[in-house]
Design a protein around this motif. Structure first.
Motif, mmCIF file in Angstrom:
data_model
loop_
_atom_site.group_PDB
_atom_site.id
_atom_site.type_symbol
_atom_site.label_atom_id
_atom_site.label_comp_id
_atom_site.label_asym_id
_atom_site.label_seq_id
_atom_site.Cartn_x
_atom_site.Cartn_y
_atom_site.Cartn_z
ATOM 1 N N GLN A 44 -8.911 77.412 38.621
ATOM 2 C CA GLN A 44 -9.256 78.119 39.847
ATOM 3 C C GLN A 44 -8.099 77.923 40.815
ATOM 4 N N LEU A 45 -7.367 78.976 41.077
ATOM 5 C CA LEU A 45 -6.174 78.848 41.892
ATOM 6 C C LEU A 45 -6.539 78.777 43.363
ATOM 7 N N PRO A 46 -5.891 77.905 44.119
ATOM 8 C CA PRO A 46 -6.222 77.765 45.538
ATOM 9 C C PRO A 46 -5.897 79.027 46.315
ATOM 10 N N GLY A 47 -6.760 79.354 47.280
ATOM 11 C CA GLY A 47 -6.508 80.482 48.177
ATOM 12 C C GLY A 47 -6.897 81.830 47.602
ATOM 13 N N MET A 48 -7.412 81.854 46.377
ATOM 14 C CA MET A 48 -7.787 83.121 45.766
ATOM 15 C C MET A 48 -9.277 83.359 45.971
ATOM 16 N N GLU A 49 -9.616 84.057 47.023
ATOM 17 C CA GLU A 49 -11.005 84.305 47.373
ATOM 18 C C GLU A 49 -11.441 85.685 46.865
ATOM 19 N N TYR A 50 -12.715 86.013 47.130
ATOM 20 C CA TYR A 50 -13.277 87.264 46.634
ATOM 21 C C TYR A 50 -12.471 88.474 47.102
ATOM 22 N N CYS A 55 -8.718 92.947 46.344
ATOM 23 C CA CYS A 55 -7.459 93.524 46.796
ATOM 24 C C CYS A 55 -6.488 93.675 45.625
ATOM 25 N N THR A 56 -6.418 92.669 44.778
ATOM 26 C CA THR A 56 -5.554 92.745 43.607
ATOM 27 C C THR A 56 -6.073 93.777 42.626
ATOM 28 N N LEU A 57 -7.391 93.840 42.447
ATOM 29 C CA LEU A 57 -7.987 94.869 41.599
ATOM 30 C C LEU A 57 -7.558 96.259 42.041
ATOM 31 N N ASN A 58 -7.492 96.479 43.341
ATOM 32 C CA ASN A 58 -7.140 97.797 43.859
ATOM 33 C C ASN A 58 -5.722 98.218 43.509
ATOM 34 N N THR A 59 -4.858 97.263 43.211
ATOM 35 C CA THR A 59 -3.497 97.639 42.810
ATOM 36 C C THR A 59 -3.514 98.362 41.470
ATOM 37 N N LEU A 60 -4.590 98.212 40.709
ATOM 38 C CA LEU A 60 -4.678 98.885 39.416
ATOM 39 C C LEU A 60 -5.097 100.342 39.560
ATOM 40 N N ASN A 148 -29.429 89.985 35.243
ATOM 41 C CA ASN A 148 -30.841 90.005 35.636
ATOM 42 C C ASN A 148 -31.086 90.888 36.857
ATOM 43 N N GLY A 149 -30.443 92.047 36.857
ATOM 44 C CA GLY A 149 -30.695 93.047 37.880
ATOM 45 C C GLY A 149 -29.948 92.860 39.183
ATOM 46 N N GLN A 150 -29.235 91.743 39.352
ATOM 47 C CA GLN A 150 -28.547 91.456 40.603
ATOM 48 C C GLN A 150 -27.036 91.478 40.402
ATOM 49 N N PRO A 151 -26.291 92.041 41.351
ATOM 50 C CA PRO A 151 -24.827 91.966 41.249
ATOM 51 C C PRO A 151 -24.389 90.508 41.124
ATOM 52 N N ILE A 152 -23.397 90.233 40.293
ATOM 53 C CA ILE A 152 -22.934 88.857 40.171
ATOM 54 C C ILE A 152 -22.395 88.398 41.524
ATOM 55 N N GLY A 153 -22.543 87.114 41.813
ATOM 56 C CA GLY A 153 -22.131 86.582 43.098
ATOM 57 C C GLY A 153 -20.628 86.644 43.295
ATOM 58 N N LYS A 154 -20.217 86.529 44.530
ATOM 59 C CA LYS A 154 -18.790 86.605 44.843
ATOM 60 C C LYS A 154 -18.008 85.495 44.157
ATOM 61 N N GLU A 155 -18.571 84.305 44.122
ATOM 62 C CA GLU A 155 -17.865 83.186 43.500
ATOM 63 C C GLU A 155 -17.689 83.413 42.000
ATOM 64 N N LEU A 156 -18.754 83.908 41.352
ATOM 65 C CA LEU A 156 -18.676 84.182 39.921
ATOM 66 C C LEU A 156 -17.696 85.315 39.637
ATOM 67 N N PHE A 157 -17.769 86.371 40.430
ATOM 68 C CA PHE A 157 -16.847 87.491 40.251
ATOM 69 C C PHE A 157 -15.407 87.011 40.380
ATOM 70 N N THR A 158 -15.152 86.198 41.412
ATOM 71 C CA THR A 158 -13.798 85.717 41.664
ATOM 72 C C THR A 158 -13.287 84.878 40.501
ATOM 73 N N SER A 451 -11.041 97.517 59.957
ATOM 74 C CA SER A 451 -11.745 96.269 59.693
ATOM 75 C C SER A 451 -12.570 96.302 58.420
ATOM 76 N N CYS A 452 -12.490 97.409 57.669
ATOM 77 C CA CYS A 452 -13.331 97.507 56.489
ATOM 78 C C CYS A 452 -12.767 96.668 55.351
ATOM 79 N N ASN A 453 -13.639 96.363 54.358
ATOM 80 C CA ASN A 453 -13.194 95.457 53.303
ATOM 81 C C ASN A 453 -12.590 96.207 52.134
ATOM 82 N N ALA A 454 -11.997 95.431 51.218
ATOM 83 C CA ALA A 454 -11.245 96.007 50.119
ATOM 84 C C ALA A 454 -12.127 96.685 49.090
ATOM 85 N N ASP A 455 -13.428 96.382 49.043
ATOM 86 C CA ASP A 455 -14.322 97.035 48.086
ATOM 87 C C ASP A 455 -14.316 98.545 48.259
ATOM 88 N N GLN A 456 -14.001 99.014 49.443
ATOM 89 C CA GLN A 456 -14.146 100.430 49.755
ATOM 90 C C GLN A 456 -12.807 101.133 49.906
#
Length: 586
Positions: A44-50, A55-60, A148-158, A451-456
Motif C-alpha cells: 500500500q503506497l503512501p499518499g495514494m488515496e481513493y 484520477c489515475t484511472l481517468n488517464t486511461l 452483496n449489492g453494495q459498491p465496494i468501499g473506497k479503501e477496498l477499491f483503492t 470542486s467536483c470529484n474525479a469520478d465524474q
C-alpha cells in the motif's frame, strides 16, 4: 459526466501516475506481479488515496495507447479479445481463473442492467455472496463493482486498484507502452476483486455488444441472458437489428444454457442461428403472468411494464444457476434448435425467496421516483427510442398517480440530454405527449465550478460540443411544438450569463438551455427542494437573466413540481449527486 475543470484534473492525474511510478521504484523491490491466489498483497503506497486512484484511472480515457488500440482494433474486432487476454495475464490473472466465479453473463440493448439487478438480488436473498459488475456508474466509479449489492468501499477499491495498475504499469515497457483503456481496466479490476473477495457467483453485464466486448473473455459462464434488443451503438455493432443481434449472440457458449426475452422476428432468427452454431441451448422466456407464485401476483421493485420481461429473464437465469448449484431438483429440460422457432422456457412456481428478491430489487436511475419536499423527480436513463417509449409510458402513469394525490395544481418540467450518436429528435418527439410546461436542456456537466470529484470526469468530449448539442436539442423541441427554428445565425437562449454562446430570445414552446445539471435543477426546483438547498448551500447559484427568472413564475405558483430527468444515464447520475445524499456514499 464532466466538470469544467478538466484541464486541472488532467494535470493532476498525470502527476499521480508519475508519483506512483516513483514510489513503486522506491518500494525496496517489492513485486506487484502476484497471482490472485497468493497470500501476499501488493504494498500500500503512501499518499495514494481513493481520489488519487480515480484520477489515475481517468488517464486511461484518453492516453495515446488507448487511442491507438481503438484505431488498430476497429478493422480487426477479434483483436480486442486477444488484447484483453494479454492485459488480463499482465495483471496476474488467466482466463481459466474466471471459471471459479460461476458467472451469469447478460447482454442486450435495454434492460440488461435491470435484469442483472433482479438476478443479483434473488441470489443474494438465498444467502450467496454475490459480485455484480455493471456500467456505467451514476455518481462514483466504484458503483460498477459491487459485493452483496453494495459498491465496494473506497479503501477496498483503492487497494485493489493499485495492485492491478501496478502490475500493468510495471509490464508496459515490454508491451510497447500499452495500457488498457478505461472500461477494459475496470473489467480486469472487477474480476480481480471478485476473486480476491471469494464471491459465490458474479453477475456480469456486457458493456457494448457481446461478441467482441471485453467481458466476453469469459469461457465457461453458468448461464447467459439476452434482454430486449434495439438499435444503438450502430457505428460499432451495425445499423440493422439483425447485425446487432449477431453481436449480442456472441456471448453464447457451447452447452451453456441461454435465455432471451421475446425479440423481433429478424433478431430472434439470428439469435437462434448463433445458438445453433455454438451448440448452445437457447430458450425464450415466458410472460411474467405465466409464472404461478403461491402468494398472488408477482410484485417488482422496479416500476414500469417493460420491467416485467426483465424480471422473467432474471427468474430463468437465477433458477438455472440454482439448479446447477443443486439447490433444486435437476429437472432442467434439454432442447434442440431444429424447429421453426426458439422453444419457450417452462414457467415454474417461484419460491418465496425469489418472490421477495423481485420485490426488493433496487436499481437507481431506472424508473426511479424521488420526492424532495414539493418537488418530485422521475429519473430514468432511457437513451434509445425504444427505451424512451417505455420511459414515457412509465412517467405518464406514475405522474398521473402522483397528481391525483396532490393538494393543488402541478407543473411538469423535462430535464433532458442525449449524447453520442443517439437520435435526440426522435426521443424528444416521444416526450411531447407528456405535456410538459417547460423543457430544460443541459450537458452532462454536474456543476460549473471546479470542486467536483474525479469520478465524474470525461475527457472524451469537449464542453463546447456538449453545449451545442443541447442547443440543437432545444431547437428540435421547438420544432416538435410548431415553434420552428430560431432565425438564421441565432440560437436558443443560453440562460446563464457569460456562458460563451450567443443567446437569442425564446419563442413558442418554453424551452430553456443551461450550462450544467446543477443550474438546470436549481431553476426547475425554484428553491422548493430542501435537499437541493441543503446540499448546495455552499454553492452560489449562477446568475439567471431577469427574463428567464420571470418565466419561472408558474413554478413558484403551483402546489407541486414534477421533474422528469431522462435521455442519458450520465445525466441521471449527475442529478442524483445533487438530489439524493445516499447516492454519494462514504
Amino acid at each position: 459526466m464532466v466538470c469544467c475543470c478538466s484541464r486541472m484534473w488532467r494535470l493532476r492525474c498525470s502527476g499521480f501516475a508519475a508519483l506512483f511510478r516513483q514510489q513503486k521504484q522506491a518500494s525496496n523491490g517489492a513485486t506487484l506481479l502476484l497471482k490472485y491466489s497468493s497470500t501476499k498483497t501488493a504494498p500500500q503506497l503512501p499518499g495514494m488515496e481513493y481520489q488519487d486512484a480515480i484520477c489515475t484511472l481517468n488517464t486511461l480515457q484518453t492516453n495515446a495507447s488507448a487511442l491507438e488500440q481503438v484505431r488498430r482494433e476497429r478493422g480487426n474486432p477479434q483483436f480486442q479479445l486477444v488484447a484483453m487476454r494479454s492485459f488480463l495475464e499482465r495483471a496476474g490473472l488467466v482466463v481459466e481463473d474466471l471459471d471459479n466465479l460461476n458467472i451469469i453473463h447478460v447482454t442486450g440493448t435495454k434492460g440488461k442492467g435491470s435484469t442483472c439487478a433482479f438476478t443479483e438480488q434473488i441470489l443474494r436473498s438465498y444467502g450467496f455472496r454475490t459480485g455484480f459488475y455493471s456500467s456505467p456508474h451514476l455518481v462514483e466509479v466504484r458503483e460498477r463493482i459491487r459485493i452483496n449489492g453494495q459498491p465496494i468501499g473506497k479503501e477496498l477499491f483503492t487497494k485493489y486498484f493499485w495492485q492491478i495498475y501496478g502490475r500493468l504499469d510495471e509490464t508496459k515497457e515490454a508491451h510497447s507502452g500499452s495500457m488498457p483503456a478505461y472500461f477494459r481496466f475496470l473489467t480486469i479490476l472487477a474480476f480481480h476483486v471478485f476473486l480476491q473477495e471469494k464471491v459465490d457467483l458474479a453477475v456480469v453485464e456486457v458493456g457494448i455488444g457481446g461478441a467482441y466486448d471485453c467481458t466476453n473473455i469469459i469461457k465457461k459462464p453458468w448461464v447467459c441472458g439476452v434482454s430486449s434488443l434495439g438499435i444503438d451503438h450502430t457505428q460499432i455493432l451495425g445499423d440493422t437489428i439483425e447485425k446487432i443481434a449477431w453481436q449480442k449472440g456472441g456471448i453464447f457458449k457451447p452447452e451453456v444454457p441461454a435465455f432471451t426475452v421475446k425479440q423481433p422476428e429478424g433478431s430472434m432468427a439470428v439469435l437462434k442461428q448463433r445458438a445453433s452454431e455454438m451448440e448452445c441451448p437457447l430458450w425464450v422466456c415466458p410472460e411474467l403472468e405465466d409464472y404461478q407464485p403461491d402468494c398472488g401476483p408477482l410484485q417488482l421493485g422496479l416500476a414500469g411494464q417493460h420491467q416485467r420481461s426483465n424480471a422473467s429473464l432474471a427468474l430463468q437465469l437465477s433458477h438455472t444457476w440454482l439448479q446447477r448449484r443443486r439447490l433444486q431438483d435437476q429437472n432442467f429440460p434439454s432442447t434442440t434448435l431444429e424447429g421453426p422457432g426458439v422453444p419457450q422456457a417452462t414457467p415454474f412456481t417461484p419460491s418465496p425467496i425469489m418472490t421477495k428478491g423481485l420485490a426488493d430489487t433496487v436499481w437507481a436511475g431506472r424508473t426511479q421516483t424521488l420526492k424532495n419536499g414539493e418537488v418530485t423527480y422521475f429519473l430514468d436513463g432511457a437513451h434509445t427510442t425504444r427505451s424512451m417509449q417505455a420511459c414515457v409510458s412509465w412517467f405518464q402513469e406514475a405522474a398521473v398517480r402522483c397528481e391525483r394525490n396532490a393538494s393543488g395544481p402541478v407543473a411538469r418540467v423535462l430535464v433532458f440530454n442525449a449524447t453520442g450518436e443517439r437520435d435526440s429528435a426522435a426521443m424528444l418527439k416521444l416526450l411531447v405527449s407528456c405535456e410538459f410546461d417547460f423543457a430544460v436542456f443541459c450537458p452532462n456537466i454536474t456543476e460549473a465550478i471546479a470542486s467536483c470529484n474525479a469520478d465524474q470526469q470525461n475527457f472524451n468530449v469537449s464542453v463546447e460540443n456538449m453545449l451545442r448539442r443541447c442547443l440543437d436539442n432545444e431547437r428540435s423541441w421547438r420544432r416538435h411544438h410548431g415553434a420552428g427554428d430560431s432565425p438564421p445565425g441565432r440560437r436558443g437562449p443560453l440562460l446563464i450569463r457569460d456562458a460563451g454562446l450567443s443567446p437569442a430570445p425564446g419563442r413558442g414552446a418554453e424551452a430553456l438551455v443551461f450550462p450544467c445539471i446543477l443550474s438546470a435543477l436549481q431553476w426547475a426546483a425554484q428553491g422548493r427542494d430542501p435537499v437541493l438547498l441543503s446540499r448546495d448551500a455552499d454553492k452560489r447559484e449562477a446568475p439567471v437573466k431577469p427574463s428567464v427568472a420571470a418565466k419561472a413564475a408558474l413554478l413558484r405558483e403551483v402546489r407541486e413540481i414534477h421533474v422528469l430527468v431522462t435521455g442519458s444515464l450520465h445525466l441521471v447520475g449527475g442529478a442524483l449527486k445533487h438530489l439524493d445524499p445516499s447516492s454519494c456514499s462514504k
